[in-house]
Design a protein around this motif. Sequence first.
Motif, short mmCIF file in Angstrom:
data_model
loop_
_atom_site.label_atom_id
_atom_site.label_comp_id
_atom_site.label_asym_id
_atom_site.label_seq_id
_atom_site.Cartn_x
_atom_site.Cartn_y
_atom_site.Cartn_z
N TYR A 105 104.40 0.96 -12.72
CA TYR A 105 102.99 0.83 -13.14
C TYR A 105 102.62 -0.62 -13.48
CZ TYR A 105 102.55 5.95 -13.70
OH TYR A 105 102.49 7.31 -13.50
N ARG B 28 94.91 -1.18 -8.74
CA ARG B 28 96.06 -1.88 -9.29
C ARG B 28 96.52 -2.92 -8.28
NH1 ARG B 28 100.15 2.09 -10.98
NH2 ARG B 28 100.63 2.34 -8.78
N TRP C 134 88.98 2.30 -9.85
CA TRP C 134 90.12 1.63 -10.47
C TRP C 134 91.14 1.24 -9.40
CZ3 TRP C 134 90.46 -0.02 -15.39
CH2 TRP C 134 89.55 0.52 -16.32
N TYR D 170 95.32 -4.38 -13.49
CA TYR D 170 94.39 -3.29 -13.21
C TYR D 170 92.96 -3.82 -13.25
CZ TYR D 170 98.24 -0.02 -13.63
OH TYR D 170 99.42 0.65 -13.43
#
Lengths: 111, 116
Positions: free
Chosen positions: A82, A35, A33, A86
Motif C-alpha cells: 500500500y 495511488r 482515488w 495517494y
Amino acid sequence: QQPVQSPQAVILREGEDAVINCSSSKALYSVHWYRQKHGEAPVFLMILLKGGEQKGHEKISASFNEKKQQSSLYLTASQLSYSGTYFCGTGGDFGNEKLTFGTGTRLTIIP
Amino acid sequence: SAVISQKPSRDICQRGTSLTIQCQVDSQVTMMFWYRQQPGQSLTLIATANQGSEATYESGFVIDKFPISRPNLTFSTLTVSNMSPEDSSIYLCSVPLGDFSYNEQFFGPGTRLTVL
C-alpha cells in the motif's frame, strides 16, 4: 482550485489502518482515488459518484460527503504494497472526465 | 483497461530546444489528457486532446509552448517548445475508459524530461 489532502504524509506499521482525506472548495460530482508508486504512473483505485455509486478496489473503501465537499479513503489492515502517494481527483458532472488532482498524501508502510 | 505507451521514456535536453512526446493507446479512445508532474508534486492538467478538434488548454498553458496533435483515435503527441529548466518534469498522457459514469483514467508510464 486544487483539492487539499490530509495528512500530507503518514507512516504506519503493517496491519494498521489509515484514513486519507480530500477536501474541495468546489461542488463535487465525482471523486477518484489513485495511488502512485515512486517512478511509476498513477493507478486507479476507486471512483465515487454523486448519488452514491462506487466502483473500485475490493480491499479499499471510501466515503463521499457531497454537502461537505469531502471524500475520505480508508485503508484497512495495511500491507507493504500500500505504500505510495495517494491522490484524489475531483471531477465534473457526468460526461466531463477532466480531473483536478489533490495535493497528495505520501503513505509509508513499514514491517 | 488500456495499454498505453509513451516515447521517449526519458530525455535530457538543452535549453531552447523542443521535444515531442508520443502517446500510443491500444484501443480507440475519444479523449486523451496530457499532464505535467513536477518533482514531488501533484499532477497538473495541461490540455485535453480530442480527435478531430483542437486541443483545449488549461489556464497557464498555451498552444505555442505545448502544441498537441491528435491525428487519430489511438495516438497523440505533445511538444514542449523552447524549453527552459522550469520545464523539467514528468509528462504523462491518460485516457478515460468506460461509460461516462465510470470514467477511471489509465495513465501512460510517463516521460521524464530534464532540461539543462
